[in-house]
Design a protein around this motif. Structure first.
Motif, PDB file in Angstrom:
ATOM      1  N   LEU A   1       0.806  -1.221   0.000  1.00 45.58           N
ATOM      2  CA  LEU A   1       0.000   0.000   0.000  1.00 45.58           C
ATOM      3  C   LEU A   1       0.840   1.273   0.000  1.00 45.58           C
ATOM      4  O   LEU A   1       0.276   2.365  -0.130  1.00 45.58           O
ATOM      5  CB  LEU A   1      -0.924   0.016   1.228  1.00 45.58           C
ATOM      6  N   CYS A   2       2.136   1.161   0.197  1.00 42.73           N
ATOM      7  CA  CYS A   2       3.038   2.320   0.188  1.00 42.73           C
ATOM      8  C   CYS A   2       2.622   3.392   1.192  1.00 42.73           C
ATOM      9  O   CYS A   2       2.713   4.599   0.919  1.00 42.73           O
ATOM     10  CB  CYS A   2       3.107   2.930  -1.215  1.00 42.73           C
ATOM     11  N   GLY A   3       2.134   2.966   2.352  1.00 44.25           N
ATOM     12  CA  GLY A   3       1.774   3.911   3.390  1.00 44.25           C
ATOM     13  C   GLY A   3       0.397   4.525   3.261  1.00 44.25           C
ATOM     14  O   GLY A   3      -0.011   5.311   4.117  1.00 44.25           O
TER      15      GLY A   3
ATOM     16  N   CYS B   1      -0.244   0.530  -4.455  1.00 47.55           N
ATOM     17  CA  CYS B   1       0.682   1.325  -5.267  1.00 47.55           C
ATOM     18  C   CYS B   1       1.312   0.477  -6.372  1.00 47.55           C
ATOM     19  O   CYS B   1       2.333   0.844  -6.943  1.00 47.55           O
ATOM     20  CB  CYS B   1       1.762   1.950  -4.382  1.00 47.55           C
ATOM     21  N   VAL B   2       0.715  -0.687  -6.647  1.00 43.67           N
ATOM     22  CA  VAL B   2       1.180  -1.555  -7.733  1.00 43.67           C
ATOM     23  C   VAL B   2      -0.046  -1.951  -8.566  1.00 43.67           C
ATOM     24  O   VAL B   2      -1.187  -1.666  -8.205  1.00 43.67           O
ATOM     25  CB  VAL B   2       1.876  -2.825  -7.176  1.00 43.67           C
ATOM     26  N   ASP B   3       0.233  -2.593  -9.683  1.00 40.47           N
ATOM     27  CA  ASP B   3      -0.847  -3.056 -10.561  1.00 40.47           C
ATOM     28  C   ASP B   3      -1.612  -4.183  -9.862  1.00 40.47           C
ATOM     29  O   ASP B   3      -1.012  -5.171  -9.417  1.00 40.47           O
ATOM     30  CB  ASP B   3      -0.254  -3.560 -11.876  1.00 40.47           C
ATOM     31  N   THR B   4      -2.926  -4.031  -9.761  1.00 38.59           N
ATOM     32  CA  THR B   4      -3.755  -5.032  -9.058  1.00 38.59           C
ATOM     33  C   THR B   4      -4.629  -5.829 -10.020  1.00 38.59           C
ATOM     34  O   THR B   4      -5.630  -6.415  -9.607  1.00 38.59           O
ATOM     35  CB  THR B   4      -4.651  -4.332  -8.015  1.00 38.59           C
ATOM     36  N   THR B   5      -4.262  -5.868 -11.281  1.00 38.53           N
ATOM     37  CA  THR B   5      -5.097  -6.573 -12.275  1.00 38.53           C
ATOM     38  C   THR B   5      -5.264  -8.040 -11.898  1.00 38.53           C
ATOM     39  O   THR B   5      -6.364  -8.596 -12.006  1.00 38.53           O
ATOM     40  CB  THR B   5      -4.458  -6.461 -13.672  1.00 38.53           C
ATOM     41  N   GLY B   6      -4.182  -8.677 -11.453  1.00 42.62           N
ATOM     42  CA  GLY B   6      -4.273 -10.084 -11.067  1.00 42.62           C
ATOM     43  C   GLY B   6      -5.235 -10.297  -9.913  1.00 42.62           C
ATOM     44  O   GLY B   6      -6.036 -11.239  -9.922  1.00 42.62           O
TER      45      GLY B   6
END
Length: 326
Positions: free
Chosen positions: A168-170, A189-194
């Motif tokens: 979540l990067c804070g 804060c990253v791609d959550t497509t998966g």
């Protein structure tokens, strides 16, 4: 690196309806009334199903399971929401958020499956009346109810783990009134497509397969009812099954809207109000829709509480408010 991201904060902020302070005051009063009605109606159904021998049938066994589930489901979110609506502190601990998501997903999945099981019960009652007691024997009923709870919480365990593995990067401000799947993924804060594909696939299994089974069951029920020559018999069968279909429509309609849609179509405000619907309105309405117009239940209520006039007046008032006259 991921460990550092998790320890940068100890909890989340549930923004809820904080951008609408006037709405918060109205919601507090409305939700408090709804929650009390939910407790009253569902507790009454559970108590009557346990106390009255005439209600110790497969239908009321599943109804009491549904009422207990609704009590737990509503209590997992609404008391906290009421506190947040009345105060400035809208925080929830990290462990509390994990537990809330796990419980809400587990109970929601269990209800999806349990409604499908109840459709099978209605199918057996209407289409196989002579063999109903043989088909729906107590061991099978207990097995189907247990399987519903197990599958619901097994799915919840998997989804909860996958969601909280996402960094979540804070970020810790959730645009919702409880820890829900889609708002949590929007903090990533990253791609959550998966993750979104996995949630969509699980939602299709948990939501749409029971819907398909319910549709098939009621197709057979309609065919059987139309063959009944007695108009009274047809009305009784359609009345019993109509209650279940009403609950199915309310619950599945809101749940499918919330979970089975592309994330780019998700509206935060719409999501909050849809969640309010299936976390408080549907659990409150279920006992009124299902049983409080039912002669067996009202008779059992009068028998168990013959001198408890205040409680009867409250229940009857709620009944008149929630159920339209036919």
């Amino acid at each position: 690196m991921r460990r550092c991201l998790w320890v940068s904060f100890t909890g989340f902020i549930l923004l809820g309806f904080s951008d609408r302070p006037q709405l918060e005051r109205v919601l507090f009063v409305v939700l408090l009334i709804f929650y009390l009605l939910t407790l009253l109606g569902n507790t009454t159904i559970i108590a009557l199903s346990l106390l009255d021998p005439h209600l110790q049938t497969p239908m009321y066994f599943f109804l009491s399971n549904l009422s207990f589930l609704d009590l737990c489901y509503t209590t997992s979110t609404v008391p906290q929401l009421l506190v947040h609506l009345r105060g400035a502190d809208k925080s929830i601990s990290f462990a509390g958020c994990v537990a809330q998501l796990f419980v809400a997903l587990g109970l929601g999945g269990t209800e999806c499956i349990l409604l499908g099981v109840m459709a099978f019960d209605r199918y057996a009652a209407v289409c196989r009346p002579l063999h109903y007691t043989v088909i729906m024997h107590p061991r099978l009923c207990a097995l189907m109810a247990s399987a519903s709870w197990f599958i619901g919480f097994a799915n919840s365990s998997l989804q909860t783990v996958l969601i909280f593995l996402v960094p979540l990067c804070g970020r810790n401000k959730i645009h919702h009134f409880f820890c829900e799947v889609t708002p949590l993924l929007k903090l990533a804060c990253v791609d959550t497509t998966g993750n979104e594909n996995e949630i969509f696939f699980a939602s299709v299994i948990i939501l749409l397969i029971p819907v398909a089974l319910i549709t098939f069951s009621y197709g057979q029920i309609v065919r059987a009812v139309l063959r009944i020559k007695s108009a009274t018999g047809q009305r009784k069968a359609f009345g019993t099954c109509g209650s279940h279909l009403t609950v199915v429509s309310l619950f599945y309609g809101s749940a499918i809207y919330a979970y089975v849609q592309p994330s780019n179509n998700y509206s935060q405000d719409q999501g909050k109000f849809i969640s309010l619907f299936y976390t408080i309105v549907t659990p409150m309405a279920n006992p009124f829709i299902y049983t409080l117009r039912n002669k067996d239940v009202t008779g059992a209520m009068k028998k168990e509480c013959p001198n408890d006039k205040p409680s009867w007046i409250v229940l009857n008032a709620g009944l008149e408010l929630m159920t339209p006259r036919s």
